[in-house]
Design a protein around this motif. Sequence first.
Motif, PDB file in Angstrom:
ATOM      1  N   ARG A 154      19.986 -17.268  55.452  1.00  0.00           N
ATOM      2  CA  ARG A 154      19.888 -17.200  53.881  1.00  0.00           C
ATOM      3  C   ARG A 154      19.707 -16.162  53.297  1.00  0.00           C
ATOM      4  NH1 ARG A 154      19.769 -22.258  51.039  1.00  0.00           N
ATOM      5  NH2 ARG A 154      19.003 -23.204  52.860  1.00  0.00           N
ATOM      6  N   ASP A 155      18.707 -15.611  53.789  1.00  0.00           N
ATOM      7  CA  ASP A 155      18.193 -14.090  53.071  1.00  0.00           C
ATOM      8  C   ASP A 155      19.117 -12.961  53.355  1.00  0.00           C
ATOM      9  OD1 ASP A 155      15.815 -15.115  52.182  1.00  0.00           O
ATOM     10  OD2 ASP A 155      14.752 -14.772  53.749  1.00  0.00           O
ATOM     11  N   VAL A 156      20.036 -12.855  54.548  1.00  0.00           N
ATOM     12  CA  VAL A 156      20.980 -11.942  54.732  1.00  0.00           C
ATOM     13  C   VAL A 156      22.195 -12.178  53.897  1.00  0.00           C
ATOM     14  CG1 VAL A 156      22.669 -11.151  56.365  1.00  0.00           C
ATOM     15  CG2 VAL A 156      20.743 -11.888  57.294  1.00  0.00           C
ATOM     16  N   TYR A 157      22.507 -13.411  53.628  1.00  0.00           N
ATOM     17  CA  TYR A 157      23.764 -13.897  52.526  1.00  0.00           C
ATOM     18  C   TYR A 157      23.078 -13.166  51.345  1.00  0.00           C
ATOM     19  CZ  TYR A 157      26.036 -17.053  55.613  1.00  0.00           C
ATOM     20  OH  TYR A 157      26.860 -17.459  56.432  1.00  0.00           O
ATOM     21  N   LYS A 158      21.837 -13.578  50.729  1.00  0.00           N
ATOM     22  CA  LYS A 158      21.249 -13.048  49.607  1.00  0.00           C
ATOM     23  C   LYS A 158      21.391 -11.431  49.352  1.00  0.00           C
ATOM     24  CE  LYS A 158      17.797 -16.285  48.095  1.00  0.00           C
ATOM     25  NZ  LYS A 158      16.482 -16.839  48.551  1.00  0.00           N
ATOM     26  N   LYS A 159      21.002 -10.639  50.633  1.00  0.00           N
ATOM     27  CA  LYS A 159      20.970  -9.363  50.649  1.00  0.00           C
ATOM     28  C   LYS A 159      22.426  -8.779  50.166  1.00  0.00           C
ATOM     29  CE  LYS A 159      21.064  -5.865  54.117  1.00  0.00           C
ATOM     30  NZ  LYS A 159      20.105  -4.802  53.695  1.00  0.00           N
ATOM     31  N   PHE A 160      23.615  -9.442  50.407  1.00  0.00           N
ATOM     32  CA  PHE A 160      24.936  -9.131  50.161  1.00  0.00           C
ATOM     33  C   PHE A 160      25.472  -9.818  49.006  1.00  0.00           C
ATOM     34  CE2 PHE A 160      24.465  -7.731  54.457  1.00  0.00           C
ATOM     35  CZ  PHE A 160      25.053  -6.433  54.438  1.00  0.00           C
ATOM     36  N   ASP A 161      24.616 -10.676  48.231  1.00  0.00           N
ATOM     37  CA  ASP A 161      24.891 -11.108  47.070  1.00  0.00           C
ATOM     38  C   ASP A 161      26.192 -12.101  47.128  1.00  0.00           C
ATOM     39  OD1 ASP A 161      24.307 -12.049  44.526  1.00  0.00           O
ATOM     40  OD2 ASP A 161      25.423 -10.440  43.594  1.00  0.00           O
ATOM     41  N   LEU A 162      26.136 -12.797  48.423  1.00  0.00           N
ATOM     42  CA  LEU A 162      27.232 -13.740  48.457  1.00  0.00           C
ATOM     43  C   LEU A 162      27.090 -15.029  47.985  1.00  0.00           C
ATOM     44  CD1 LEU A 162      27.964 -12.864  52.364  1.00  0.00           C
ATOM     45  CD2 LEU A 162      29.048 -11.811  50.431  1.00  0.00           C
ATOM     46  N   GLY A 163      28.192 -15.544  47.051  1.00  0.00           N
ATOM     47  CA  GLY A 163      28.041 -16.780  46.672  1.00  0.00           C
ATOM     48  C   GLY A 163      28.349 -18.098  47.504  1.00  0.00           C
ATOM     49  N   GLN A 164      28.148 -19.323  47.039  1.00  0.00           N
ATOM     50  CA  GLN A 164      28.082 -20.503  47.627  1.00  0.00           C
ATOM     51  C   GLN A 164      29.420 -20.804  48.584  1.00  0.00           C
ATOM     52  OE1 GLN A 164      25.296 -22.264  48.450  1.00  0.00           O
ATOM     53  NE2 GLN A 164      26.768 -23.319  49.938  1.00  0.00           N
ATOM     54  N   ASP A 165      30.549 -20.507  47.521  1.00  0.00           N
ATOM     55  CA  ASP A 165      31.916 -20.805  48.412  1.00  0.00           C
ATOM     56  C   ASP A 165      32.019 -19.950  49.755  1.00  0.00           C
ATOM     57  OD1 ASP A 165      32.630 -22.708  46.702  1.00  0.00           O
ATOM     58  OD2 ASP A 165      34.106 -21.501  45.740  1.00  0.00           O
ATOM     59  N   VAL A 166      31.454 -18.465  49.540  1.00  0.00           N
ATOM     60  CA  VAL A 166      31.795 -17.660  50.730  1.00  0.00           C
ATOM     61  C   VAL A 166      30.920 -18.100  51.794  1.00  0.00           C
ATOM     62  CG1 VAL A 166      31.847 -15.115  51.277  1.00  0.00           C
ATOM     63  CG2 VAL A 166      32.432 -15.973  49.168  1.00  0.00           C
TER      64      VAL A 166
END
Length: 326
Positions: A154-166
Amino acid sequence: ECILSGIMSVNGKKVLHMDRNSYYGGESASITPLEDLYKRFNLPGTPPESMGRGRDWNVDLIPKFLMANGQLVKMLLYTEVTRYLDFKVIEGSFVYKGGKIYKVPSTEAEALASSLMGLFEKRRFRKFLVYVANFDENDPRTFEGVDPKKTTMRDVYKKFDLGQDVIDFTGHALALYRTDDYLDQPCQETINRIKLYSESLARYGKSPYLYPLYGLGELPQGFARLSAIYGGTYMLNKPIEEIVIENGKVVGVKSEGEVARCKQLICDPSYVSDRVTKVGQVIRVICILSHPIKNTNDANSCQIIIPQNQVNRKSGAWGAGAAGAH
């Protein structure tokens, strides 16, 4: 079990392989001809003439694709079972979103053209994929501040600012998780899964998946043949009456009044139902379609993934389809 008996035979072990069924592969068999599928599920009547010849069909009881760069393909190459099998590359992987099917991009050009994400999202996603490609769990210089054993996905996705769909698409269509539980677990396994997907894709370009041309049942048969070449013995249609245990240890298997003695027994849970506990179940549906699936560019083989929150379920719903010889 067939894979293990093949590999053990190659490594010099003496193997006796017994199966209560008349075919190889147990629950992972491909049923042919189509008439046998009707019998297996107690369907009334026979397949309609519009379905063509029954023996042109191989229907997998448990559909699976092989990752082109995955462990099983490496085992096939190591044991040279590849000489008994013909493979095809699955034409594409698709994901269900908002009532429509979209192709999972398999090249950078496809990713840029895909309507799955907006332009800025695509840039961020590309950065994320470059990070994953360069990530090496043995080289801390590639971590960029992420601790693979502690930082959650979850934090890795946040780091790259990826949205829910991605996130949905990455977790279910690339990392191939059935639920979203992985989000709060350390990211190392997920990153390695996405890496495997990318490396498999790089081998053939269309999709990362391979599939035996005549159905999954070809795999156990290939390994059974390998085992036989190296001195293994196969017995189909062999009922198992009892697993013989002395001093708490398995010493043999009794069948039709005879006991075959062994040092080690490997079997699936259905042979030892009194020693296993059921912890869950998978619901499978086999659908035979008379037409290509809409929005798949008439692909004659494809995978369609339905992420769980697209259908408001607690666990991922999956769809996979592979065309047979018909």
